[in-house]
Motif scaffolding. Structure first.
Motif, PDB file in Angstrom:
ATOM      1  N   GLY A 117     -28.395  45.523  40.728  1.00 25.71           N
ATOM      2  CA  GLY A 117     -29.540  44.633  40.894  1.00 25.71           C
ATOM      3  C   GLY A 117     -30.694  45.319  41.598  1.00 25.71           C
ATOM      4  O   GLY A 117     -31.856  45.216  41.180  1.00 25.71           O
ATOM      5  N   TYR A 118     -30.385  46.039  42.673  1.00 27.36           N
ATOM      6  CA  TYR A 118     -31.438  46.727  43.433  1.00 27.36           C
ATOM      7  C   TYR A 118     -32.080  47.837  42.605  1.00 27.36           C
ATOM      8  O   TYR A 118     -33.308  47.918  42.478  1.00 27.36           O
ATOM      9  CB  TYR A 118     -30.851  47.302  44.717  1.00 27.36           C
ATOM     10  N   LEU A 119     -31.251  48.715  42.032  1.00 28.75           N
ATOM     11  CA  LEU A 119     -31.791  49.874  41.325  1.00 28.75           C
ATOM     12  C   LEU A 119     -32.498  49.479  40.036  1.00 28.75           C
ATOM     13  O   LEU A 119     -33.493  50.102  39.651  1.00 28.75           O
ATOM     14  CB  LEU A 119     -30.668  50.867  41.021  1.00 28.75           C
ATOM     15  N   ALA A 120     -32.008  48.467  39.337  1.00 33.84           N
ATOM     16  CA  ALA A 120     -32.683  48.026  38.110  1.00 33.84           C
ATOM     17  C   ALA A 120     -34.058  47.457  38.436  1.00 33.84           C
ATOM     18  O   ALA A 120     -35.044  47.750  37.747  1.00 33.84           O
ATOM     19  CB  ALA A 120     -31.826  46.997  37.380  1.00 33.84           C
ATOM     20  N   ALA A 121     -34.134  46.638  39.493  1.00 32.61           N
ATOM     21  CA  ALA A 121     -35.433  46.090  39.894  1.00 32.61           C
ATOM     22  C   ALA A 121     -36.363  47.190  40.367  1.00 32.61           C
ATOM     23  O   ALA A 121     -37.569  47.170  40.079  1.00 32.61           O
ATOM     24  CB  ALA A 121     -35.243  45.038  40.991  1.00 32.61           C
ATOM     25  N   VAL A 125     -37.305  46.935  35.872  1.00 30.46           N
ATOM     26  CA  VAL A 125     -36.840  45.722  35.196  1.00 30.46           C
ATOM     27  C   VAL A 125     -37.367  44.509  35.960  1.00 30.46           C
ATOM     28  O   VAL A 125     -37.349  44.492  37.199  1.00 30.46           O
ATOM     29  CB  VAL A 125     -35.308  45.687  35.118  1.00 30.46           C
ATOM     30  N   ARG A 126     -37.822  43.522  35.247  1.00 29.97           N
ATOM     31  CA  ARG A 126     -38.361  42.329  35.910  1.00 29.97           C
ATOM     32  C   ARG A 126     -37.316  41.696  36.819  1.00 29.97           C
ATOM     33  O   ARG A 126     -36.136  41.603  36.460  1.00 29.97           O
ATOM     34  CB  ARG A 126     -38.836  41.299  34.869  1.00 29.97           C
ATOM     35  N   ARG A 127     -37.768  41.238  37.960  1.00 29.26           N
ATOM     36  CA  ARG A 127     -36.815  40.705  38.940  1.00 29.26           C
ATOM     37  C   ARG A 127     -36.116  39.448  38.430  1.00 29.26           C
ATOM     38  O   ARG A 127     -34.960  39.205  38.774  1.00 29.26           O
ATOM     39  CB  ARG A 127     -37.516  40.426  40.268  1.00 29.26           C
ATOM     40  N   ILE A 193     -27.149  39.018  46.671  1.00 28.76           N
ATOM     41  CA  ILE A 193     -27.626  39.644  45.441  1.00 28.76           C
ATOM     42  C   ILE A 193     -29.121  39.393  45.246  1.00 28.76           C
ATOM     43  O   ILE A 193     -29.883  40.296  44.882  1.00 28.76           O
ATOM     44  CB  ILE A 193     -26.820  39.123  44.236  1.00 28.76           C
ATOM     45  N   CYS A 194     -29.538  38.175  45.500  1.00 25.85           N
ATOM     46  CA  CYS A 194     -30.952  37.837  45.365  1.00 25.85           C
ATOM     47  C   CYS A 194     -31.804  38.704  46.292  1.00 25.85           C
ATOM     48  O   CYS A 194     -32.847  39.228  45.910  1.00 25.85           O
ATOM     49  CB  CYS A 194     -31.169  36.356  45.670  1.00 25.85           C
ATOM     50  N   GLY A 195     -31.328  38.884  47.537  1.00 28.12           N
ATOM     51  CA  GLY A 195     -32.057  39.727  48.486  1.00 28.12           C
ATOM     52  C   GLY A 195     -32.150  41.173  48.027  1.00 28.12           C
ATOM     53  O   GLY A 195     -33.198  41.817  48.153  1.00 28.12           O
ATOM     54  N   MET A 196     -31.064  41.713  47.460  1.00 26.78           N
ATOM     55  CA  MET A 196     -31.072  43.097  46.984  1.00 26.78           C
ATOM     56  C   MET A 196     -32.042  43.267  45.814  1.00 26.78           C
ATOM     57  O   MET A 196     -32.755  44.280  45.723  1.00 26.78           O
ATOM     58  CB  MET A 196     -29.663  43.508  46.575  1.00 26.78           C
ATOM     59  N   VAL A 197     -32.083  42.297  44.917  1.00 27.99           N
ATOM     60  CA  VAL A 197     -33.011  42.375  43.788  1.00 27.99           C
ATOM     61  C   VAL A 197     -34.459  42.340  44.282  1.00 27.99           C
ATOM     62  O   VAL A 197     -35.317  43.120  43.830  1.00 27.99           O
ATOM     63  CB  VAL A 197     -32.745  41.242  42.793  1.00 27.99           C
ATOM     64  N   LEU A 198     -34.738  41.460  45.226  1.00 30.12           N
ATOM     65  CA  LEU A 198     -36.100  41.379  45.758  1.00 30.12           C
ATOM     66  C   LEU A 198     -36.469  42.644  46.518  1.00 30.12           C
ATOM     67  O   LEU A 198     -37.627  43.097  46.470  1.00 30.12           O
ATOM     68  CB  LEU A 198     -36.239  40.152  46.655  1.00 30.12           C
ATOM     69  N   LEU A 199     -35.509  43.231  47.228  1.00 29.54           N
ATOM     70  CA  LEU A 199     -35.780  44.508  47.892  1.00 29.54           C
ATOM     71  C   LEU A 199     -36.105  45.601  46.874  1.00 29.54           C
ATOM     72  O   LEU A 199     -37.002  46.427  47.096  1.00 29.54           O
ATOM     73  CB  LEU A 199     -34.577  44.927  48.744  1.00 29.54           C
ATOM     74  N   GLY A 200     -35.370  45.619  45.773  1.00 32.65           N
ATOM     75  CA  GLY A 200     -35.668  46.596  44.726  1.00 32.65           C
ATOM     76  C   GLY A 200     -37.045  46.398  44.130  1.00 32.65           C
ATOM     77  O   GLY A 200     -37.777  47.367  43.895  1.00 32.65           O
ATOM     78  N   ASN A 202     -39.584  45.048  45.631  1.00 31.80           N
ATOM     79  CA  ASN A 202     -40.548  45.463  46.645  1.00 31.80           C
ATOM     80  C   ASN A 202     -40.656  46.980  46.715  1.00 31.80           C
ATOM     81  O   ASN A 202     -41.754  47.530  46.897  1.00 31.80           O
ATOM     82  CB  ASN A 202     -40.127  44.903  48.002  1.00 31.80           C
ATOM     83  N   ALA A 203     -39.522  47.668  46.556  1.00 32.75           N
ATOM     84  CA  ALA A 203     -39.559  49.139  46.538  1.00 32.75           C
ATOM     85  C   ALA A 203     -40.388  49.643  45.361  1.00 32.75           C
ATOM     86  O   ALA A 203     -41.151  50.608  45.491  1.00 32.75           O
ATOM     87  CB  ALA A 203     -38.141  49.701  46.481  1.00 32.75           C
ATOM     88  N   LEU A 204     -40.244  48.991  44.201  1.00 37.46           N
ATOM     89  CA  LEU A 204     -41.044  49.362  43.043  1.00 37.46           C
ATOM     90  C   LEU A 204     -42.524  49.135  43.305  1.00 37.46           C
ATOM     91  O   LEU A 204     -43.367  49.992  42.977  1.00 37.46           O
ATOM     92  CB  LEU A 204     -40.594  48.555  41.825  1.00 37.46           C
ATOM     93  N   ARG A 205     -42.859  48.005  43.902  1.00 36.73           N
ATOM     94  CA  ARG A 205     -44.261  47.701  44.190  1.00 36.73           C
ATOM     95  C   ARG A 205     -44.845  48.712  45.178  1.00 36.73           C
ATOM     96  O   ARG A 205     -45.983  49.185  45.013  1.00 36.73           O
ATOM     97  CB  ARG A 205     -44.381  46.280  44.735  1.00 36.73           C
ATOM     98  N   ARG A 206     -44.065  49.064  46.190  1.00 38.26           N
ATOM     99  CA  ARG A 206     -44.538  50.053  47.150  1.00 38.26           C
ATOM    100  C   ARG A 206     -44.716  51.418  46.492  1.00 38.26           C
ATOM    101  O   ARG A 206     -45.682  52.130  46.787  1.00 38.26           O
ATOM    102  CB  ARG A 206     -43.562  50.161  48.324  1.00 38.26           C
ATOM    103  N   ARG A 207     -43.800  51.788  45.607  1.00 38.75           N
ATOM    104  CA  ARG A 207     -43.925  53.074  44.936  1.00 38.75           C
ATOM    105  C   ARG A 207     -45.163  53.101  44.044  1.00 38.75           C
ATOM    106  O   ARG A 207     -45.871  54.114  43.976  1.00 38.75           O
ATOM    107  CB  ARG A 207     -42.667  53.344  44.119  1.00 38.75           C
TER     108      ARG A 207
END
Length: 447
Positions: A117-121, A125-127, A193-200, A202-207
């Protein structure tokens, strides 16, 4: 070590990290399997390790495919190993019992879903897609697992329930599933799981933001370089104009006066002596002007511009007319009557335009008379230079056709036009009332 890791391609990073995780996971599982801490059903840990390694190795390269594959297959394979279906198919992994528990063996077995979930987001991949598959996979794992157990046991022989107390409590029908569903654990795991997806995400947005900032920074560096080159070119042009104006005006007068004195030297020796004195005085004035220009250029602070250039006063403008009179050109000047200090960029532009126009009269026009008018008012500065040169009116579009040459000819008209435009003004060249050329410039009001 950190630099070495960053230099590796992304696929090599993923494969190396997956290999390290696999060694750690299965090595630890092998140690526990031969100890008192051996899990009740090691086969499920093997399944978890396999999917964890698969997820880390592939999710950044094919995020959507990996997300769907892990989310769909992981619950099925976990349930097969957990409920004994794998054993019934002949897959004896770590001596797994034929029938096992119907509950999740360990919260650690949620790691593949958390990681995918984290790495895909984080890979784009759309959250909402990630949440749908990972949270749905968890629901299938925690709700579907007891369902599979109930279905298996409903078709199993009665002898199975004689294996021990732990088998007596296994669900034998669908209604008894609810005793095996821990609602609090289910809600907590879904939130995790929801938190991990949102963290992923956010990591994409920051990158992406960092990438945009890097691109903007690169663009700013390029623009700064271009602006520095433009400023340097503009400064070189300004220096060339100043030196050209100073040298051309003074030296042209000196040459013409020397030629005139040479022609009458035999008949009027006193004229030659007077010309030599005048040439010496004019040469000293030219040297002083050149030294002042060079001094300003040597001492100018970085970033300073036109205001640092030496600016003559109205008396110096009047002396320009005197130099033309000395070579036989009758010059009349109408300068501003009020006392003023020529300290602005507009004043310097006006002085240089007058100087260059008089130099052209002296060198090219073959004139005997010239008129200079400088009208200063609230609407700006109006400069008019007329001569009675014998060359006739200027050709059409003379400013557009004037070109700089390696010999230096052609710099006068171009230089005057560039000075006027740089100050926001205009310059025209046309036939004048005296029979020669008229150079007229308008400069905006001083700021």
């Amino acid at each position: 070590m950190k630099g070495f890791w960053r230099r590796l391609p992304a696929i090599q990073q993923d494969l190396l990290l997956a290999a390290l995780i696999g060694v750690g996971w299965f090595g630890g599982l092998a140690l526990l399997n031969n100890s008192a801490l051996r899990p009740a059903n090691p086969s499920v840990s093997v399944v978890t390790g396999m999917f964890l390694v698969l997820t880390v190795a592939l999710v950044r390269q094919i995020p959507r495919t990996t997300l769907v594959t892990v989310s769909v297959l992981y619950p099925l394979m976990y349930a097969s190993a957990e409920t004994g279906l794998a054993e019934q198919l002949g897959l004896d992994i770590f001596r797994a019992p034929a029938i096992s528990d119907a509950a999740l063996q360990s919260e650690l077995h949620l790691v593949p879903l958390l990681v995918v979930g984290y790495l895909a987001a984080a890979s784009g991949v759309r959250r909402f897609t990630c949440l749908f598959f990972t949270m749905g996979s968890l629901a299938g794992l925690m709700i579907g697992l007891p369902t599979v157990v109930a279905i298996v046991l409903s078709n199993s022989p009665r002898e199975v329930f004689a294996y021990g107390e732990r088998y007596k409590n296994l669900p034998r029908d669908i209604p008894s599933l609810y005793d095996y569903i821990d609602l609090s654990l289910f809600v907590f795991a879904e939130a995790l799981i929801c938190g991990m997806v949102l963290l992923g995400a956010n990591a994409l947005r920051r990158r992406k933001s960092l990438l945009v900032m890097e691109q903007r920074n690169s663009a700013l560096v390029r623009l700064r370089t271009i602006e520095a080159e433009r400023a340097a070119a503009a400064e070189r042009t300004r220096i060339a104009r100043d030196l050209h104006d100073v040298v051309s005006h003074h030296m042209s007068a000196v040459v013409i006066r020397a030629q005139a004195a040479d022609r009458v030297a035999d008949q009027k020796p006193e004229a030659l002596r007077e010309a030599v004195r005048w040439i010496a005085a004019s040469g000293r004035e030219a040297l002083t002007a050149m030294r002042e220009t060079v001094r300003v250029l040597n001492n100018a602070a970085p970033g300073t511009g036109l205001e640092m250039a030496p600016v003559p006063d109205l008396a110096a403008v009047a002396r320009m007319g005197d130099r033309l009179k000395a070579v036989g050109i009758d010059v009349t000047m109408q300068l501003p009557t009020r006392s003023r200090q020529l300290t602005s960029a507009t004043d310097l532009t006006a002085v240089r335009i007058i100087q260059e126009a008089l130099t052209n009269v002296m060198v090219h026009a073959k004139a005997t008379a010239a008129q200079v008018s400088w009208q200063s008012g609230p609407r700006g500065e109006l400069l008019t230079i007329d001569d009675n040169g014998s060359g006739g009116p200027p050709p059409a579009n003379v400013l557009e056709t004037a070109k700089r040459q390696e010999s230096g000819r052609g710099n006068g008209l171009i230089g005057m036009r560039e000075r006027a435009h740089a100050s926001g003004g205009t310059l025209t060249v046309a036939a004048g009332p005296l029979g020669g050329w008229r150079v007229q410039a308008w400069l905006p009001p001083q700021r």
